[in-house]
Every structure is written in C-alpha cells, then in structure tokens.
Design an enzyme around this catalytic site. Structure first.
Site, PDB file in Angstrom:
ATOM      1  N   GLY A 283       2.540  -3.475  -9.341  1.00 38.97           N
ATOM      2  CA  GLY A 283       3.012  -3.366  -7.958  1.00 38.97           C
ATOM      3  C   GLY A 283       4.470  -3.784  -7.863  1.00 38.97           C
ATOM      4  O   GLY A 283       5.067  -4.281  -8.830  1.00 38.97           O
ATOM      5  N   ASP A 284       5.069  -3.502  -6.702  1.00 44.36           N
ATOM      6  CA  ASP A 284       6.449  -3.919  -6.432  1.00 44.36           C
ATOM      7  C   ASP A 284       7.453  -3.316  -7.409  1.00 44.36           C
ATOM      8  O   ASP A 284       8.458  -3.935  -7.745  1.00 44.36           O
ATOM      9  CB  ASP A 284       6.552  -5.459  -6.425  1.00 44.36           C
ATOM     10  CG  ASP A 284       5.521  -6.062  -5.499  1.00 44.36           C
ATOM     11  OD1 ASP A 284       5.414  -5.584  -4.365  1.00 44.36           O
ATOM     12  OD2 ASP A 284       4.783  -6.968  -5.931  1.00 44.36           O
TER      13      ASP A 284
ATOM     14  N   LYS B 173      15.942  -1.241 -10.841  1.00 46.24           N
ATOM     15  CA  LYS B 173      16.544  -2.593 -10.891  1.00 46.24           C
ATOM     16  C   LYS B 173      17.246  -2.913 -12.216  1.00 46.24           C
ATOM     17  O   LYS B 173      17.219  -4.063 -12.674  1.00 46.24           O
ATOM     18  CB  LYS B 173      15.490  -3.643 -10.546  1.00 46.24           C
ATOM     19  CG  LYS B 173      15.099  -3.580  -9.058  1.00 46.24           C
ATOM     20  CD  LYS B 173      14.231  -4.744  -8.642  1.00 46.24           C
ATOM     21  CE  LYS B 173      14.759  -5.419  -7.411  1.00 46.24           C
ATOM     22  NZ  LYS B 173      13.849  -6.437  -6.847  1.00 46.24           N
TER      23      LYS B 173
ATOM     24  N   GLN C  19       0.228  -0.656  -5.088  1.00 50.45           N
ATOM     25  CA  GLN C  19      -0.039  -1.503  -6.255  1.00 50.45           C
ATOM     26  C   GLN C  19       0.368  -0.759  -7.537  1.00 50.45           C
ATOM     27  O   GLN C  19       1.306   0.014  -7.490  1.00 50.45           O
ATOM     28  CB  GLN C  19      -1.511  -1.946  -6.292  1.00 50.45           C
ATOM     29  CG  GLN C  19      -1.873  -2.949  -5.182  1.00 50.45           C
ATOM     30  CD  GLN C  19      -2.265  -2.286  -3.882  1.00 50.45           C
ATOM     31  OE1 GLN C  19      -2.979  -1.306  -3.855  1.00 50.45           O
ATOM     32  NE2 GLN C  19      -1.799  -2.830  -2.762  1.00 50.45           N
TER      33      GLN C  19
ATOM     34  N   ASP D 219      20.274  -3.127 -12.565  1.00 50.50           N
ATOM     35  CA  ASP D 219      21.399  -3.995 -12.214  1.00 50.50           C
ATOM     36  C   ASP D 219      21.040  -5.481 -12.321  1.00 50.50           C
ATOM     37  O   ASP D 219      21.917  -6.309 -12.555  1.00 50.50           O
ATOM     38  CB  ASP D 219      21.896  -3.672 -10.800  1.00 50.50           C
ATOM     39  CG  ASP D 219      20.762  -3.686  -9.768  1.00 50.50           C
ATOM     40  OD1 ASP D 219      19.664  -3.189 -10.078  1.00 50.50           O
ATOM     41  OD2 ASP D 219      20.976  -4.201  -8.654  1.00 50.50           O
TER      42      ASP D 219
ATOM     43  N   ASN E 234      -2.571  -4.823   1.984  1.00 52.39           N
ATOM     44  CA  ASN E 234      -2.141  -5.763   0.946  1.00 52.39           C
ATOM     45  C   ASN E 234      -0.791  -5.328   0.383  1.00 52.39           C
ATOM     46  O   ASN E 234      -0.054  -6.119  -0.177  1.00 52.39           O
ATOM     47  CB  ASN E 234      -3.189  -5.868  -0.177  1.00 52.39           C
ATOM     48  CG  ASN E 234      -3.669  -4.522  -0.691  1.00 52.39           C
ATOM     49  OD1 ASN E 234      -3.342  -3.478  -0.125  1.00 52.39           O
ATOM     50  ND2 ASN E 234      -4.460  -4.532  -1.746  1.00 52.39           N
ATOM     51  N   ALA E 235      -0.477  -4.057   0.538  1.00 55.34           N
ATOM     52  CA  ALA E 235       0.770  -3.511  -0.003  1.00 55.34           C
ATOM     53  C   ALA E 235       1.940  -3.803   0.933  1.00 55.34           C
ATOM     54  O   ALA E 235       1.762  -4.028   2.118  1.00 55.34           O
ATOM     55  CB  ALA E 235       0.634  -2.008  -0.173  1.00 55.34           C
ATOM     56  N   GLY E 236       3.125  -3.797   0.368  1.00 57.54           N
ATOM     57  CA  GLY E 236       4.329  -3.916   1.176  1.00 57.54           C
ATOM     58  C   GLY E 236       5.380  -3.013   0.574  1.00 57.54           C
ATOM     59  O   GLY E 236       5.821  -3.234  -0.541  1.00 57.54           O
ATOM     60  N   HIS E 237       5.743  -1.953   1.286  1.00 53.68           N
ATOM     61  CA  HIS E 237       6.746  -1.021   0.778  1.00 53.68           C
ATOM     62  C   HIS E 237       8.038  -1.228   1.551  1.00 53.68           C
ATOM     63  O   HIS E 237       8.075  -1.042   2.759  1.00 53.68           O
ATOM     64  CB  HIS E 237       6.258   0.421   0.928  1.00 53.68           C
ATOM     65  CG  HIS E 237       5.192   0.778  -0.060  1.00 53.68           C
ATOM     66  ND1 HIS E 237       4.522   1.968  -0.039  1.00 53.68           N
ATOM     67  CD2 HIS E 237       4.704   0.095  -1.117  1.00 53.68           C
ATOM     68  CE1 HIS E 237       3.654   1.994  -1.041  1.00 53.68           C
ATOM     69  NE2 HIS E 237       3.739   0.864  -1.700  1.00 53.68           N
TER      70      HIS E 237
ATOM     71  N   GLY F  26       5.324 -13.119   0.997  1.00 55.70           N
ATOM     72  CA  GLY F  26       6.473 -13.993   0.763  1.00 55.70           C
ATOM     73  C   GLY F  26       6.342 -14.863  -0.482  1.00 55.70           C
ATOM     74  O   GLY F  26       7.226 -15.666  -0.777  1.00 55.70           O
TER      75      GLY F  26
ATOM     76  N   GLY G  15       9.039  -0.530  -6.695  1.00 56.86           N
ATOM     77  CA  GLY G  15      10.002   0.261  -5.926  1.00 56.86           C
ATOM     78  C   GLY G  15       9.459   1.641  -5.587  1.00 56.86           C
ATOM     79  O   GLY G  15      10.229   2.596  -5.410  1.00 56.86           O
ATOM     80  N   LYS G  16       8.145   1.747  -5.471  1.00 53.59           N
ATOM     81  CA  LYS G  16       7.525   3.044  -5.121  1.00 53.59           C
ATOM     82  C   LYS G  16       7.966   3.514  -3.739  1.00 53.59           C
ATOM     83  O   LYS G  16       8.183   4.702  -3.520  1.00 53.59           O
ATOM     84  CB  LYS G  16       5.991   2.936  -5.126  1.00 53.59           C
ATOM     85  CG  LYS G  16       5.381   2.643  -6.461  1.00 53.59           C
ATOM     86  CD  LYS G  16       3.877   2.506  -6.347  1.00 53.59           C
ATOM     87  CE  LYS G  16       3.442   1.281  -5.555  1.00 53.59           C
ATOM     88  NZ  LYS G  16       3.767  -0.003  -6.197  1.00 53.59           N
ATOM     89  N   GLY G  17       8.075   2.539  -2.806  1.00 49.20           N
ATOM     90  CA  GLY G  17       8.444   2.888  -1.428  1.00 49.20           C
ATOM     91  C   GLY G  17       9.793   3.593  -1.395  1.00 49.20           C
ATOM     92  O   GLY G  17       9.961   4.623  -0.745  1.00 49.20           O
TER      93      GLY G  17
END
Ligand code: IMP
Ligand code: MG
Length: 336
Positions: free
Chosen positions: A15-16, A284, A180, A286, A43-46, A255, A18-20
């Site tokens: 997860g996380d 990412k 995810q 960078d 549960n996801a956060g995009h 968070g 950068g799919k969004g």
C-alpha cells in the site's frame, strides 16, 4: 460488446505506493467512461493533488474529480456514514459529485458493530475501519449488502446493467483502481499481517469485466518500501527514520508513522508476474536522492548498494521480467 477495454492500477508493495496519483493521471489524460474501486474499504487513503489542492479519498474512486462515473465495486466494503462524509468533503473541495458517484448494489456494508470490534484489534495493527469483520460476515453469509440500506438507494448501481444493459452501442472504457497492495493481499500477502480483500489483479476481474477485456495492468511501487501495522518491518538503522521524514511517510488514513525498508527486488518481480503487469511505475526516486543512499535487497536476498540513482534504476529495470514494456521512474509527487 459494450465493454471496449479496461485498465487496472494496483499496488506491488504494501500500500501507499502512489496508486492514487497514477490513477488520477491516467484518468485526466485517458478516455475512460468509468473508474471502479475493486478492493478494500475506507481503510485506504489515496492522496491526489488537483488544481493545486490536496485531496485525500478513502473509498470513492478518483474519476469523480474529472467528472467521470466513479463506482465502489462489489468486492469493496462500505461504511455508509463515512461514504456520506467523504462525498461532502469532495463537494466542499468544489468537486461536482451529482450523478457521478455510485456503489455496487452487491457491495457489503461495514456496520457499527464491525467498527467496534475492529477498534479493539491490537495483533494485526489494522486501520480500525471495520474491514476484517465486514469481510468475515460477507463470507460467512451473515453480511448486509448495500442494496439493503435505504439511504444508499440513490447511489446504487448494478454493474451488469451498467456495462451490458443499455444496448446503445456505447462502449465502456474502464479504469480499475486498486487499494492496498500485493504484500497485503488476502491470499498472497504475509498472512496474517494482511488486509481482508483481493488487492491483486484477481480482485479487478470480479467486476463484470472478464480477463480478455483487460488492456493494461499498471503496477505501482516505491523505490523503497513502507508498511503500517503490527509486525516488525523496519530494520534497526537510522537511515530509515531519515527516509520517513524526507518521504513524509505517515498514514493518509490514520496518521501512523510508516515503517520503512529497502526495496525488495524479489518481491517486486513476484508481484509483477502474479499480477501480469505490462507497465510499472516506481515512485519517489527523489527521496533516496535527497537522503543520498541507494540500496535494495537484490534477487539473491542480499543488500546491494549503488553509487547513484541511475545505477540503481538500471538494476531494477534489468531485473524486471522483459515482457514489461514500460518502466517509469518518477520523482514528481503530482504526476508520472
Ligand atoms: P485493515 O485493512 O484495516 O484490516 O488492516 C490490515 C493491514 O493492512 C494493516 O497492517 C493496515 O495498516 C494495512 N492497510 C490497510 N489499508 C492500507 C492502506 O491503504 N495503506 C497501507 N496499509 C494499509
Ligand atoms: Mg494509502
């Protein structure tokens, strides 16, 4: 056939990845008629940047931001209260949602009891959004479907009717947006430190679109790895705290600080193969450039160190299956 093609965006790590961002970019520049979320719940956060504004979506697909029909698919679980809040947040951000946001009639509901139960989890380190209990009840045939909730009626959609029912010669071009990632998949992830749905390509083809309509499978990864949950993932080395700070690796939903580790090449290859990815984005780059350390776990499982971003990228590119036509490395938080 009323379906012309479908593309899939899914996560290759935990997860996380950068799919969004990638879904948003594809939707903005593509010709999709529908965007469908195929797994998980809120549960996801995009995190998406749109016209300079940061927007975090949890269960509503990013199509809505571009005026495209956005559907929460049947493999998802929905918390109605949270759904209405998310809708309002989008509207408050100036996004038109009328007639664009839908929930599959046969998606399952996260109830207050599910939330309460998941709230007490301290073994898996869940997001406490009720996912596990909601899927358990779905599979034990005690669940509640969206079509049983009267307040959701205006938003309900039947995917079969939507994709095959109009008889108008209108062709659907669909983007399946995953949540995810491979390492959290209910079958392929590191059980029991997983989520409760299918984050792999299998999850996408449960949405009334059979495999032969799938055009591109975009796998998304980061140049390092992160994980949020109860198991120990981050090795004892201060460099990972640095990566977390520079990469702002904190959960978009809870968070929580994300544990960091080097990219695992063997897992990346496996995830690409099992998902049949023909396109890969590594996000990412960078962050490692800023930290000034370029390492990964090589195919032999040992840490490999590189002198530059370029040599690390070459290693990744050369060791991915050669049928993957396109590998993009991205250092841009807002796009490819
Ligand atoms: P659950 O999906 O809330 O049951 O959580 C199960 C595991 O998946 C926990 O380790 C969560 O932190 C992780 N997880 C669930 N959703 C996400 C996500 O969107 N990004 C990253 N980790 C997630
Ligand atoms: Mg996320």
């Amino acid at each position: 056939m009323p379906v012309a093609y479908a593309d899939i965006v899914l996560g290759l790590q935990m997860g996380d990845e950068g799919k969004g961002k990638i879904s948003n970019e594809l939707v903005a520049n593509g010709f999709y008629t529908h965007v469908v979320r195929f797994s998980g719940g809120n549960n996801a956060g995009h995190t998406i940047y749109h016209k300079g504004k940061k927007i975090v979506t949890h269960s509503i697909p990013c199509g809505v931001i571009h005026g495209i029909k956005s559907i929460i698919g049947p493999g998802c679980v929905v918390n109605p209260k949270h759904f209405f809040n998310e809708l309002k947040e989008l509207q408050d951000a100036g996004i038109k949602t009328d007639g664009l946001v839908f929930i599959a009639r046969n998606a399952h509901i996260i109830t207050d009891e599910h939330l309460l139960e998941d709230g007490q989890d301290n073994t898996i380190g869940t997001t406490k959004r009720g996912n596990g209990p909601a899927y358990r009840d779905k599979y034990s045939r005690k669940g509640i479907r969206a079509e049983q909730v009267p307040e959701l009626e205006p938003y309900l959609i039947d995917l079969y009717e939507e994709f095959y029912g109009h008889g108008s010669g209108r062709y659907c071009r669909i983007l399946f947006e995953g949540a995810q990632g491979f390492g959290l998949d209910v079958d392929w992830g590191d059980y029991p430190y997983i989520t409760s749905s299918h984050c792999t390509v299998g999850g996408a083809i449960l949405n009334a679109v059979p495999p032969r309509y799938i055009r591109n499978v975009w796998g998304v990864a980061k140049i390092y790895e992160t994980y949020v949950g109860a198991k120990q993932f981050q090795p004892d080395d201060k460099v990972f705290d640095k990566i977390r700070e520079v990469g702002v690796e904190y959960g978009a939903t809870t968070g929580r600080p994300r544990q960091c580790n080097w990219l695992n090449m063997k897992e990346l290859v496996k995830a690409s193969q099992i998902n049949g990815c023909n396109k890969i984005v590594i996000n990412k780059t960078d962050i490692l450039d800023t930290v000034g350390v370029w390492k990964l776990y090589g195919l032999d499982g040992n840490i490999k160190e590189f002198q530059s971003s370029d040599s690390m990228r070459s290693y990744i590119y050369d060791n991915l299956p050669d049928y993957i036509r396109e590998v993009k490395f991205s250092d841009n938080p807002h796009g490819f």
